[in-house]
Design a protein around this motif. Structure first.
Motif, mmCIF file in Angstrom:
data_model
loop_
_atom_site.group_PDB
_atom_site.id
_atom_site.type_symbol
_atom_site.label_atom_id
_atom_site.label_comp_id
_atom_site.label_asym_id
_atom_site.label_seq_id
_atom_site.Cartn_x
_atom_site.Cartn_y
_atom_site.Cartn_z
ATOM 1 N N GLU A 197 58.760 59.455 71.173
ATOM 2 C CA GLU A 197 57.285 59.182 72.956
ATOM 3 C C GLU A 197 55.960 59.151 72.008
ATOM 4 O O GLU A 197 55.642 60.429 72.477
ATOM 5 C CB GLU A 197 57.536 59.076 74.200
ATOM 6 C CG GLU A 197 56.627 58.611 75.389
ATOM 7 C CD GLU A 197 57.398 58.279 76.569
ATOM 8 O OE1 GLU A 197 56.259 58.573 77.849
ATOM 9 O OE2 GLU A 197 58.290 58.443 76.735
ATOM 10 N N ARG A 254 51.771 58.538 71.262
ATOM 11 C CA ARG A 254 51.015 58.151 72.177
ATOM 12 C C ARG A 254 51.021 56.677 72.651
ATOM 13 O O ARG A 254 50.802 55.946 72.430
ATOM 14 C CB ARG A 254 49.566 58.838 71.534
ATOM 15 C CG ARG A 254 49.720 59.932 70.946
ATOM 16 C CD ARG A 254 48.069 60.131 70.420
ATOM 17 N NE ARG A 254 47.807 59.755 69.139
ATOM 18 C CZ ARG A 254 46.603 58.884 68.914
ATOM 19 N NH1 ARG A 254 45.604 60.116 69.015
ATOM 20 N NH2 ARG A 254 46.705 59.133 67.531
ATOM 21 N N LYS A 255 50.496 56.918 74.110
ATOM 22 C CA LYS A 255 50.477 54.944 74.864
ATOM 23 C C LYS A 255 48.484 54.355 74.279
ATOM 24 O O LYS A 255 48.495 53.914 74.227
ATOM 25 C CB LYS A 255 50.151 55.229 76.426
ATOM 26 C CG LYS A 255 51.279 55.777 77.076
ATOM 27 C CD LYS A 255 51.043 56.584 78.635
ATOM 28 C CE LYS A 255 52.332 56.606 79.204
ATOM 29 N NZ LYS A 255 51.825 56.472 80.689
ATOM 30 N N GLY A 256 47.863 55.418 73.855
ATOM 31 C CA GLY A 256 47.052 54.711 73.124
ATOM 32 C C GLY A 256 45.991 55.487 72.658
ATOM 33 O O GLY A 256 45.846 56.496 72.341
ATOM 34 N N ALA A 266 45.845 50.044 72.882
ATOM 35 C CA ALA A 266 47.106 50.420 73.639
ATOM 36 C C ALA A 266 48.279 49.544 73.435
ATOM 37 O O ALA A 266 48.143 48.871 72.169
ATOM 38 C CB ALA A 266 47.164 49.880 75.510
ATOM 39 N N GLU A 267 49.459 50.105 73.868
ATOM 40 C CA GLU A 267 51.153 49.286 73.505
ATOM 41 C C GLU A 267 50.823 49.624 71.791
ATOM 42 O O GLU A 267 51.341 48.782 70.912
ATOM 43 C CB GLU A 267 50.789 47.823 73.746
ATOM 44 C CG GLU A 267 50.640 47.894 75.267
ATOM 45 C CD GLU A 267 51.085 46.483 75.520
ATOM 46 O OE1 GLU A 267 51.911 45.588 75.031
ATOM 47 O OE2 GLU A 267 51.068 46.536 77.056
ATOM 48 N N GLY A 314 48.136 48.206 67.414
ATOM 49 C CA GLY A 314 47.639 48.108 68.552
ATOM 50 C C GLY A 314 48.329 46.812 69.016
ATOM 51 O O GLY A 314 47.395 46.198 68.702
#
Length: 423
Positions: free
Chosen positions: A271, A273-275, A370-371, A314
C-alpha cells in the motif's frame, strides 16, 4: 505467557511488580499477550530526538524542530510538549508558550537515513511491514514464532531494545488485535512505551473516548457527529447502524465497526503513499496572483522530482493555502492523465490559485499529487502525448542535475523566486 520483562525478556504466567530475573519494573502483562501479533511502531518525537542525540548538550532543553519566525512546528521534544507546544502550531505561538526553546531547522536527509535504518531492522523480522511515514509503521508478526523462537510480544520487545541500542533513538510499541487498536495503543505510554489492547476489552476501552480518536474523524466530522448526538465512541457503538448509514453513508458504517474495536484491514506492504506534497510559509503575507505563482512554481518542481524519483504519478493535483488568520483552504482537480511533471502541476495549480487569489492575504502555499499510480500508467497511455513530451524534457533536466549538481539547471520562475527570497 501473560507477562514479559522489556529489559531481560523474561516471560512467565505470573504478573510480578518487578521482574524475578533482573528486578526491572518494566513489565508488560496482559491476558492475550501471547496471542496478539499486530503491532504499531512509532518513533518518539522523531526529528527532535535525532537532533538531541546528535547534540547531547540539548538533552534537558526544550527543542522545537520547524521553520523560521513565520513557520510552524514540525515536531518538538516532550519537554516542549509539557510547556504546551504542539506539532503544526505557528512558531510564534510555540515560542510564546516556551520562550526558552531551542529552534532547529529540519534536516530531512538525516531523518530519512535514520528511518531507513529502523525500517530495515523491522524488515528482518517479517515481510509484512506497512510504513505510514518516516517514523511509524504497522507490523504483522503472525506465524513468526518458530522463526524467532518467541511470541510476537517478545520479538517486539527485542526490536525496541535493538533500535535504542543501535540508533540512540527510542520507539513506542502498540500490540493489539488489529491495526486500528495497535495504533491507539502505541500512543498510550510514550516515550519508550509498550502497550497492549486485546480484542476482548476493545469496546469497553474505546467507549468513553471522544469520537476524534477514530481514524478519518477530523474537526469537521467531530462537529457533525456532535450535532447528531455522538460525542463518545460508545455513543457510536450503541447507535442503530441504519441511523449511522442514513446520516453518514459508508463512513457511518465504518465508524460503527471501529467503535466496536473491529478492523479487518490487513498489514499491506504494497500500500503506497497516498500523496506527495510540498509547501512553504512566507516571511510576509502575500495576496497578488503573480507573487503567489512565483512561490508555487518551485514547489511544483520539487514534487514532480520526488514523483519521478519514486516512479509514481498522480491522478489528482491538490492546492493548499493558509490565510493570514490560519484558516486552511484546499482545492483539487482530477486529471484525465496521471502526471509527474512540474509543467502540468503548475498549469493546474495556477488555475486553482486564480480562483482564490482575489485580494485575500495568504501566509502559506502548498501543492501536491494524490491518488498515486505507477509511472508507466502515464507512459503507456495513448492520450498522454503532451504529458510524454513534458516528461521527456524534465527527465533530461533530472539527468543533467544528477551529473552536474542540483543547481546546474534552474527554471526562470524558480530563479526569480529564489532571487526575491534573497532580497
Amino acid at each position: 505467557m501473560n507477562a514479559l520483562c522489556r529489559d531481560c525478556f523474561w516471560t512467565g504466567q505470573d504478573r510480578p511488580r518487578r521482574c524475578p530475573a533482573c528486578a526491572s519494573p518494566r513489565i508488560v502483562a496482559h491476558e492475550e499477550l501471547e496471542r496478539l501479533s499486530i503491532a504499531h511502531m512509532d518513533c518518539d518525537a522523531f526529528y527532535a530526538s535525532v537532533e538531541k542525540r546528535d547534540r547531547p548538550e540539548l538533552r534537558d532543553v526544550p527543542v522545537i524542530v520547524g521553520g523560521g519566525k513565520r513557520g510552524v512546528v514540525t515536531t518538538c521534544c516532550y519537554i516542549a510538549r509539557i510547556k504546551g507546544v504542539r506539532s503544526a502550531m505557528p512558531m510564534f505561538q510555540a515560542l510564546r508558550a516556551c520562550p526558552e526553546a531551542v529552534v532547529i531547522r529540519p534536516e530531512f536527509a538525516k531523518y530519512k537515513f535514520e528511518s531507513r535504518r529502523i525500517m530495515a531492522m523491522i524488515a528482518e523480522l517479517t515481510p509484512l511491514v506497512q510504513p505510514l511515514s518516516l517514523d511509524e509503521a504497522w507490523i504483522d508478526l503472525s506465524g513468526t514464532e518458530r522463526l524467532h523462537g518467541s511470541a510476537p510480544a517478545v520479538t517486539l520487545a527485542r526490536l525496541q531494545a535493538r533500535i535504542e541500542a543501535e540508533t540512540g533513538l527510542t520507539v513506542s510499541i502498540g500490540l493489539a488485535a488489529n491495526k486500528f487498536l495497535a495504533k491507539i495503543a502505541s500512543d498510550l505510554d510514550k516515550p519508550r512505551g509498550f502497550s497492549v489492547i486485546g480484542g476482548q476489552e476493545a469496546q469497553a476501552f474505546l467507549a468513553p473516548r471522544p469520537v476524534g480518536v477514530l481514524p478519518g474523524v477530523g474537526p469537521a466530522m467531530v462537529r457533525s457527529l456532535s450535532q447528531a448526538g455522538f460525542t463518545t465512541v460508545g455513543d457510536i457503538a450503541r447507535a442503530d447502524v441504519k441511523v449511522l448509514a442514513t446520516r453518514f453513508g459508508a463512513h457511518g458504517l465504518r465508524l460503527h465497526q471501529l467503535a466496536h474495536g473491529r478492523d479487518a484491514r490487513p498489514v499491506n506492504p504494497d500500500e503506497g503513499r497516498k500523496g506527495i506534497s510540498a509547501e512553504t510559509t512566507f516571511f510576509e503575507d502575500l495576496r497578488s496572483l503573480a507573487d503567489l505563482e512565483e512561490k508555487l512554481a518551485p514547489l511544483c518542481e520539487r514534487v514532480a522530482r520526488q514523483a519521478r524519483a519514486g516512479g509514481v504519478a498522480g491522478r489528482v493535483v491538490q492546492l493548499k493555502l493558509k490565510t493570514a488568520d490560519f484558516k486552511i483552504l484546499t482545492r483539487r482537480r482530477t486529471l484525465p492523465v496521471p502526471t509527474q511533471t512540474a509543467k502540468t502541476m503548475f498549469a493546474i495549480g495556477r488555475e486553482l490559485l486564480a480562483g482564490e487569489a482575489k485580494g485575500r492575504s495568504y501566509r502559506l502555499i502548498g501543492i501536491g499529487l494524490a491518488e498515486l499510480v505507477e509511472a508507466d500508467a502515464v507512459e503507456a497511455d495513448f492520450f498522454a502525448g503532451d504529458e510524454k513530451r513534458a516528461l521527456a524534457e524534465e527527465k533530461t533536466l533530472d539527468a543533467i542535475r544528477a551529473r552536474f549538481g542540483p543547481g546546474a539547471v534552474i527554471s526562470g520562475r524558480s530563479l526569480r523566486s529564489r532571487d526575491a527570497a534573497q532580497d
